[in-house]
Design an enzyme around this catalytic site. Sequence first.
Site: not given
Length: 195
Positions: A87-88
Amino acid sequence: MPSVMVKLIGIAIAKSTSKNQIKVDLVDENFTELKGEIAGPPDTPYEGGRYQLEIKIPETYPFNPPKVRFITKIWHPNISSVTGAICLDILKDQWAAAMTLRTVLLSLQALLAAAEPDDPQDAVVANQYKQNPEMFKQTARLWSHVYAGAPVSSPEYTRKIDKLCAMGFEKNAVIVALSSKSWDVETATELLLSN
């Protein structure tokens, strides 16, 4: 694949740098699948570890981000402890065509140093990070040792792993069960028996 894209990826591979301890290698000859590697940042539970990444380059690169996931198992709120999904924001809606694979790898190193537990990929890890930071650090350090080759971590956690492995459980399953059950041997054993 257009020759401009091949040149962009080639430049990223050539600029792999030892200073930041990042690396990109070709997996196949058509430049669509790469293998990345980053070093765990200093002064983090990941220090001393080497983390392998799967990088898939879409046909629309550099206008769309590469698909990246951790191959090396890691205990981090923004990375799935099961699949390695990340999750970036720059790998999703904040990608810009001017960004490079080097930018991606350096951003992943920065993420390891500064987790975002309020935007987690792994809710169990994020909960531990927020509720018991010291246990989170010890757990992350242990995963770094077992899966990424970092120096030895907590002897107490190692004893708990050995105890459950001696009961006949598989090591990876033991590590996941203990990690998700706050290192409580009894509840981890119940979880292992229920699977």
